[in-house]
Design an enzyme around this catalytic site. Structure first.
Site, PDB file in Angstrom:
ATOM      1  N   HIS A 170      -8.310 -13.371  13.594  1.00  0.00           N
ATOM      2  CA  HIS A 170      -9.146 -14.209  13.976  1.00  0.00           C
ATOM      3  C   HIS A 170     -10.254 -13.475  14.920  1.00  0.00           C
ATOM      4  CE1 HIS A 170      -5.387 -16.609  13.499  1.00  0.00           C
ATOM      5  NE2 HIS A 170      -6.080 -17.372  12.779  1.00  0.00           N
TER       6      HIS A 170
ATOM      7  N   HIS B 121      -9.410   3.721 -32.565  1.00  0.00           N
ATOM      8  CA  HIS B 121     -10.469   2.816 -32.036  1.00  0.00           C
ATOM      9  C   HIS B 121     -11.784   3.042 -32.598  1.00  0.00           C
ATOM     10  CE1 HIS B 121      -7.580   2.436 -28.370  1.00  0.00           C
ATOM     11  NE2 HIS B 121      -8.557   1.822 -27.946  1.00  0.00           N
TER      12      HIS B 121
END
Length: 844
Positions: A739, A831
């Protein structure tokens, strides 16, 4: 002490067995001789050409090697890693030079390789290595004489004899009989030349006193049988007529080299001619119990209790566990001895059943004592409830007692006079060490993972002091569990509406769609995390606000299953405020448990507790450590919001700040717990203005019901005096507070400079309390500096994003060659093939 040490280079069982009865043996690390389980733990000679491996050395020592003999270079590498009492320096007299004290202190012996037995040289080495044993290995072709053994012993050195110079046959010009070598320094002070000999069991219990001659000793060493010298009848081969024979395990000299001890395995009725185990008296204690049990194993009648134990493994197992538990509960010396005796009885019954003797147990103890590597020694999961585990203090029913009632002050530092290294210390939080806490919670988490609801109930009883039959509540929740004050209900409803409104605004249901190139469309869309766990702390404060802060974004995000965990009250119930919030946010289950056990139950799931995919919520150091532990366990497959820790606030105040407001903001975090962190950055404040703030802190703190908690947290908190707002913001960004409160002139203009903070509270009328409860922002925020890389909890915390792509045939014509080229570059042919096969098909 051994009279000599044999050096074996290859396996030779008869010679090996004989030598093993009279002292340690040096084995060559490169030889085929195995590491045996013998009374004399062997030494191991590591060849000079062999690179030293500290782990391998350690494994040899753990396996039963007494000492390792290594060259100088290896000693330097092993020093500090291997205990000095387990290291011997291998030293060639031709290469002797100056040694450092570190080398001398790193070994307990020196194996000196020398061309001949030169007492002066050996004495000189012994003088430098004072306190170490000197072993002498001569490379001379001539056979050392027994007199050499005596000469070396007179200066505290021990002769090393290679296997090639030893024999079980009579001594010759080239080989020395092992018994002659062993007996070289033995001197009898009796007119008949005999040696008093104590005969004992393997465990060192005396069986009798006899006499030995050189002939009887020689025969015992070679045959391994108990052979002595009767003063009336000559050579006495024990058991030759009675059948009560002995296997010799070990022959040792006393410190004066004028008497011996034979450790033996006694067969038959016993050692004594009166058919007793010992000549001195009937055996007692463990030896007597062992003998009785061994006898009962063979002769106990059917139906007797001992035979039941031998035949009923489950009964015996239960009795061992029962007696172990009773021993753990013993409170007095007498009670402890009584329960330990019972445990020994049943444990030894188990051992006898398995053919394990007390000597075997002692050997195992000796081996364990020789180990140089150690395990942590934590209890196994199934016994965690029997382990004394440090636990968080239970929720106090009244303020913590504090003796000191003096002023409540913070410590003050001036950044302008603070050295850079001291500034770094000001940024540190005095909190737990994560590794230590994780080790503490591991047994708790493992117990719940393995034993589920059973462990959860036991741990809840132990840590929360609440005994329950079930820890989970499912909707619909009983109305009587949600009876709360009307004013509190209205406040919760308003807070719910504000928080819901702010978090609903964070939802973006639109799919992000981008055409990255013609015919190639990429998308990104959100989906809720299906199952979430919300941890709502209990302890020193009831926190329905945390239930709101976690439950509302889960509800807005659309999570299908919401498990809310919170510690139960002393009567096993959940606070009605939390129950009411659980209904508002649509919780699908409430887990009445706290601490590491609650985190584990949600991470792994039990029969009653649903498993979740992500765990949210603040907590004490136990909760934080458990969250960090389970998120790294692939068996759990669970993530966490952040590693939240103790509450913290940093307030920046300049000349416009109202002292009462500043003090109130500092105290609003200090009251969370004794480990809360509070920092005030005073921007060019006069001493009088700073004194006003400190006076307000003390006055307001004394008016709080939780003053004793505040006293402890404020005492660890700091005031840092800075010259400018910019300097303060720079310090704050480095601190990264949970905070951040700005009591500054034109405070809103400073927000743009804030890089690291969980949540920012701007201006004098924006207390942190509003964010904690009802303004709409979330109060579950990163602590301990994690605001540098973590956001506070928000709606997106309960969602994950999925990407998709859709490529047309024409789009692949443009993108495909790029992909294939990159796949070829990386050597991933499959791939590239997945692209090219489509390109070929499309080109037809």
């Amino acid at each position: 002490m051994a009279t000599f040490l044999p050096l074996l280079t290859e396996e030779n069982s008869p010679l090996f067995n004989a030598l093993d009865r009279i002292g340690p043996i040096i084995l060559n690390a490169q030889a085929s001789v195995p590491l045996p389980e013998t009374p004399q733990h062997p030494y191991l000679l590591v060849d000079q050409s062999t690179p030293v491996d500290p782990q391998e050395i350690a494994s040899w020592l753990d396996a039963g090697v007494e000492k390792v003999i290594v060259p100088l270079a290896s000693v330097k590498e092993l020093a500090g890693t291997i205990p000095a009492e387990r290291l011997i320096l291998l030293l060639d007299v031709a290469n002797v030079s100056a040694f450092s004290d570190k080398i001398r202190e790193s070994v307990s012996g020196v194996l000196l390789k020398t061309p001949s037995i030169d007492l002066d040289t050996i004495s000189s080495v012994a003088k430098f290595f004072a306190g170490s044993t000197i072993f002498v290995l001569s490379s001379s072709d001539s056979l050392p004489a027994p007199s050499n053994i005596r000469e070396l012993q007179s200066i505290g050195a021990i002769l090393v004899l290679p296997e090639s110079q030893l024999t079980l046959d009579a001594t010759s010009n080239t080989q020395l009989n092992v018994a002659d070598a062993f007996m070289a320094p033995i001197i009898s002070d009796r007119p008949d030349g005999l040696f008093p000999t104590v005969v004992s069991s393997q465990t060192g219990h005396s069986l009798g006193l006899v006499y030995s001659s050189r002939q009887s000793i020689t025969e015992s060493i070679i045959t391994g049988k108990g052979v002595y010298q009767s003063r009336k009848h000559g050579l006495w081969r024990k058991g030759a007529t009675s059948g009560a024979t002995q296997d010799v395990v070990q022959i040792r000299l006393d410190c004066d080299s004028d008497s011996l001890e034979f450790r033996v395995v006694q067969h038959g009725s016993g050692f004594c001619h009166l058919n007793r185990q010992s000549c001195f008296a009937e055996a007692s204690g463990l030896p007597a119990l062992e003998k009785t049990l061994q006898s009962r194993l063979e002769t106990a009648p059917e139906g007797s209790y001992t035979m039941r134990l031998f035949n009923d493994a489950k009964l015996l197992q239960s009795k061992i566990r029962e007696e172990a538990d009773e021993l753990c509960s013993a409170k007095t010396k007498e009670e402890t001895a009584f329960e330990a005796a019972d445990l020994f009885y049943f444990a030894l019954t188990k051992c006898v059943t398995m053919g394990v003797s007390v000597a075997d147990i002692e050997k195992s103890l000796d081996r364990k004592a020789k180990k140089i590597t150690r395990r942590p020694g934590n209890a196994k999961p199934q016994w965690i409830q029997k382990e004394t585990v440090p636990v968080p203090a239970p929720a106090p029913t009244k303020p913590i007692a504090v003796e000191n009632d003096g002023p409540i002050n913070m410590r003050t530092f001036d950044l302008s006079t603070t050295a850079p290294e001291a500034r770094v210390q000001l940024l540190r939080r005095p909190v737990l060490k994560s590794d230590e806490m994780i080790e503490k919670v591991k047994p708790i988490v493992e117990a719940v993972r393995v034993h589920g609801d059973v462990a959860l109930l036991e741990l809840t009883a132990k840590f929360d002091k609440v005994h329950m039959d079930s820890t989970v509540i499912f909707p619909p929740f009983a109305p009587e569990t949600m009876q709360i004050d009307e004013a509190v209900r209205k406040a919760i409803d308003i807070a719910y509406a504000n928080i819901h409104k702010f978090h609903a605004a964070q939802v973006n249901d639109e799919t992000l769609t981008v055409e990255t190139m013609p015919g190639v469309v990429c998308s990104r869309f959100a989906r809720p995390i299906a199952r979430v766990g919300l941890y709502v702390p209990g302890g020193t404060a009831i926190l329905p606000s945390t239930a709101l802060m976690l439950g509302i974004p889960a509800q807005v995000a659309g999570c299908k299953e919401v498990v809310l965990a919170t510690p139960p009250r002393p009567d096993g119930s959940i606070s009605p405020e939390v129950m009411y919030v659980a209904k508002l946010v649509g919780a699908s289950a409430i887990l009445k448990a706290g601490g590491a056990q609650a985190v584990a139950a949600m991470a792994y799931g039990t029969k009653t507790v649903p498993k979740v995919d992500k765990i949210f919520g603040p907590g004490n150091q136990w909760v934080t450590a458990a969250k960090m532990l389970v998120q790294n366990d692939t068996d759990a497959l669970v993530s966490i919001d952040m590693p939240a820790g103790p509450s913290e606030v940093l307030v920046i105040a300049d000349h416009t700040a109202i002292p009462a407001f500043v003090a109130a903001d500092l105290l609003s975090q200090a009251e969370h717990g004794v480990d809360s962190q509070v920092v005030l950055l005073a921007v060019d404040l006069t001493p009088d203005r700073l004194a006003e703030i400190e006076k307000e802190v003390d006055a307001q703190a004394h008016a709080l019901s939780r003053v004793d908690i505040v006293r402890q947290s404020i005492a660890k908190s700091i005031i840092v005096k800075v010259s400018t707002v910019e300097e303060a913001i720079s310090f704050s960004n480095d601190y990264a507070p949970e905070h951040l409160i700005l009591h500054l002139e034109n405070a809103s203009s400073k927000v743009a400079s804030i890089d690291n903070a969980g949540s920012v509270f701007v201006g004098p009328y924006t207390p942190e309390s509003c964010g904690d409860y009802a303004s709409g922002t979330n109060h579950t925020l990163p602590t301990n500096g994690y605001a540098r890389q973590f956001s506070g909890v928000n709606t997106l915390s309960f969602q994950k994003h999925i990407t998709s792509q859709e490529i047309t045939a024409d789009g692949l014509q443009g993108l495909g060659p790029v992909v294939a080229t990159l796949a070829d570059c990386e050597g991933l042919q499959a791939h590239a093939n997945a692209v090219r096969i489509r390109l070929r098909e499309n080109s037809r």
